[in-house]
Each structure stands twice: as structure tokens, then as C-alpha cells.
Scaffold this active site. Structure first.
Site, mmCIF file in Angstrom:
data_model
loop_
_atom_site.group_PDB
_atom_site.id
_atom_site.type_symbol
_atom_site.label_atom_id
_atom_site.label_comp_id
_atom_site.label_asym_id
_atom_site.label_seq_id
_atom_site.Cartn_x
_atom_site.Cartn_y
_atom_site.Cartn_z
ATOM 1 N N HIS A 55 -16.612 11.323 28.892
ATOM 2 C CA HIS A 55 -17.877 12.064 28.910
ATOM 3 C C HIS A 55 -18.164 12.596 27.502
ATOM 4 C CE1 HIS A 55 -16.748 12.841 33.303
ATOM 5 N NE2 HIS A 55 -17.927 12.284 33.381
ATOM 6 N N CYS A 78 -13.958 20.662 32.253
ATOM 7 C CA CYS A 78 -14.395 20.063 33.522
ATOM 8 C C CYS A 78 -13.879 20.792 34.750
ATOM 9 C CB CYS A 78 -14.033 18.594 33.573
ATOM 10 S SG CYS A 78 -12.344 18.259 33.211
HETATM 11 N N1 LIG Z 1 -16.046 16.410 32.835
HETATM 12 C C1 LIG Z 1 -14.884 15.781 32.786
HETATM 13 O O1 LIG Z 1 -14.328 15.563 31.731
HETATM 14 N N2 LIG Z 1 -14.378 15.356 33.945
HETATM 15 C C2 LIG Z 1 -13.139 14.680 34.060
HETATM 16 C C3 LIG Z 1 -13.148 13.766 35.240
HETATM 17 C C4 LIG Z 1 -11.846 13.043 35.403
HETATM 18 C C5 LIG Z 1 -11.797 12.171 36.626
HETATM 19 N N3 LIG Z 1 -10.477 11.652 36.786
HETATM 20 C C6 LIG Z 1 -12.787 11.044 36.536
HETATM 21 O O2 LIG Z 1 -12.451 9.991 35.994
HETATM 22 O O3 LIG Z 1 -13.903 11.185 37.008
#
Ligand SMILES: NC(=O)NCCC[C@H](N)C(=O)O
Length: 253
Positions: free
Chosen positions: A163, A247
Site C-alpha cells: 500500500h 494498518c
Molecule cells: N494497510 C496495510 O498495510 N495493511 C496490511 C494488510 C496486510 C494483509 N496481510 C493483506 O495482504 O491484505
């Protein structure tokens, strides 16, 4: 009703956390018990900094639900529910919707064919920078721009991170810090290079206070030397799933 302020929304790690998506980290087993303790320490750090922590209803069928930032974007009194490009994350929106309404926020949503993860939305006083990533598409960015009615929205191509906010975040003074090689940095104002990869993502806890991952010690030292108060938390089990400090919460300032 006006929204409750200085509130941090979090969602506790669910039973399927270890099955979370991994796109960048090297896949390794996740210790769910340790992750729960790390999450408790993370929420304790938010509370210690004066944030009221509120739990988003669980989405136990979704392994990645703990990364609650991706499910909604709060801007003033509006909460925009994201729309996950990853099918396994689609069930996360319902609880985020409920939590936003409980806070008195007006809820809007990204509709198909748009996709948008909150992790791609970096808000500063100057503009809202939105990552064009594997999770957020152009239609999602256009819809967000309409819903934020008039705030300048700047798309930023993300090439080397999950992201935008995995690669770039803002310091309390609004200046940016991050990894210029992971994004199209020409779309951004001056970007200070983070001394550690995990130093690219920080949470602003207060006007001179930031939260960083323990895996960014050089960044922590540099920012402390600049006069910022730096709190660090170990989030190794979330980093194993491409997560970072940003996150794990949605701050409603
Ligand atoms: N905003 C973020 O950095 N979110 C992390 C999400 C990690 C999750 N394992 C994903 O791949 O969606």
C-alpha cells in the site's frame, strides 16, 4: 450527532490470523498468541497517548481483519468504507460500517468496479495522496475524490510495497517520510528517506509524538534526535503478514 473525537478504532486479531495474505514478506508461521499480546501492547500505547480505543466488531472468517485501516477511511465527519480487491477481505466491511455509525460518522462506500484499501490513503493538510496499487484502482480513487468533496486528491503509483502507507507516511508537521524507490515519488512533495524500511510507516499520536515499529530502531533514534517523542511497539507477527503500525488502527482525531 457529531463524531466522537480522539478515538482509535481497532479490531482484535481473529482465530484465522495465521492464514492472512502475504505478498511481500517471506511466508513464515505466525504465532497467534504472541500476535494477541502484541496487539494488546499496541492498543495500550494508543491509550497511553490519550486515545480512546474502541473495538470494531470481529470478522472472524477474514484472516486479515485485524488490519482494520484497510476497511475504512475517516475524513472529518465522513467514513468511506473501502472495497477490498482481495476476495478474502470482503467480509471486513460490515463491522467497520457498524463501528463508524456508532461513532456518529456519515458512512459512504466505494462501489464496484472501484476497489480501495484504506492503507493506500495518506491524508495531509496539503492533499490526500492515494496509492494506485494492487489493491486500489483508478475507479476507487475517483470515487474517493468525489466523496471527499473538494479536497485535492493525488494518485501515486505504488510499485514496491503493498500500500502507499507501507512506503510513505507523514510526520506530525505534515512532511513525508518513506521509501522513495517503492512509489512514484514524483507525485509527492519532498520525501525524507526512512533509515529503515519499517521506518516508512508511523502513526502520529500527538503534535510531537509518533508510534513506530520496534523493527525501525535507526528511524526511531533519528526522530528522537529531532525532538519527537517516539514510542515503539513490537509487531513482528503482523509484519510477517505485510502489516505495519498504521494498518492496525483508524484514528479519528
Ligand atoms: N494497510 C496495510 O498495510 N495493511 C496490511 C494488510 C496486510 C494483509 N496481510 C493483506 O495482504 O491484505
Amino acid at each position: 450527532m457529531s463524531a466522537a473525537r480522539r478515538t482509535a478504532l481497532v479490531r482484535a486479531p481473529g482465530p484465522r490470523l495465521a492464514d492472512g495474505l502475504v505478498s511481500f514478506a517471506a511466508r513464515r508461521p505466525v504465532d497467534v498468541g504472541l500476535a494477541r499480546r502484541q496487539h494488546d501492547a499496541y492498543t495500550a500505547a494508543l491509550r497511553a497517548a490519550g486515545w480512546t480505543v474502541r473495538a470494531v466488531p470481529p470478522a472472524d472468517a477474514c484472516p486479515d481483519a485485524v488490519f482494520v485501516e484497510d476497511a475504512l477511511v475517516v475524513c472529518g465527519d465522513v467514513a468511506v468504507l473501502g472495497r477490498a480487491a482481495a476476495p478474502s477481505r470482503a467480509g471486513e466491511a460490515a463491522g467497520a460500517d457498524r463501528a463508524a455509525r456508532d461513532l456518529g460518522l456519515r458512512v459512504e462506500r466505494i462501489e464496484p468496479p472501484g476497489t480501495l484499501d484504506g492503507g493506500d490513503v495518506l491524508q495531509t493538510d496539503r492533499a490526500v495522496y492515494v496509492g494506485l496499487s494492487t489493491r486500489t484502482n483508478e475507479d476507487g480513487i475517483c470515487q474517493l475524490a468525489r466523496l471527499l468533496g473538494g479536497r485535492p486528491v493525488v494518485p501515486v503509483r505504488v510499485t514496491g510495497a503493498l500500500h502507499l502507507k507501507s512506503a510513505v507516511t507523514a510526520l506530525p508537521d505534515g512532511s513525508l517520510i518513506g521509501l522513495p524507490d517503492a512509489v512514484d515519488a514524483t507525485a509527492l512533495p519532498y520525501l525524507r528517506v526512512a533509515p529503515d524500511p519499517a521506518g516508512a510507516h508511523l502513526v502520529v499520536l500527538g503534535p510531537d509524538h509518533v508510534l513506530l515499529a520496534a523493527s525501525a530502531p535507526r528511524t526511531a533514534a533519528r526522530l528522537a534526535a529531532d525532538g519527537l517523542r517516539v514510542t515503539t511497539v513490537d509487531i513482528s507477527e503482523f509484519e510477517a503478514l505485510d502489516g505495519c503500525v498504521t494498518c492496525l488502527s483508524v484514528l479519528v482525531p
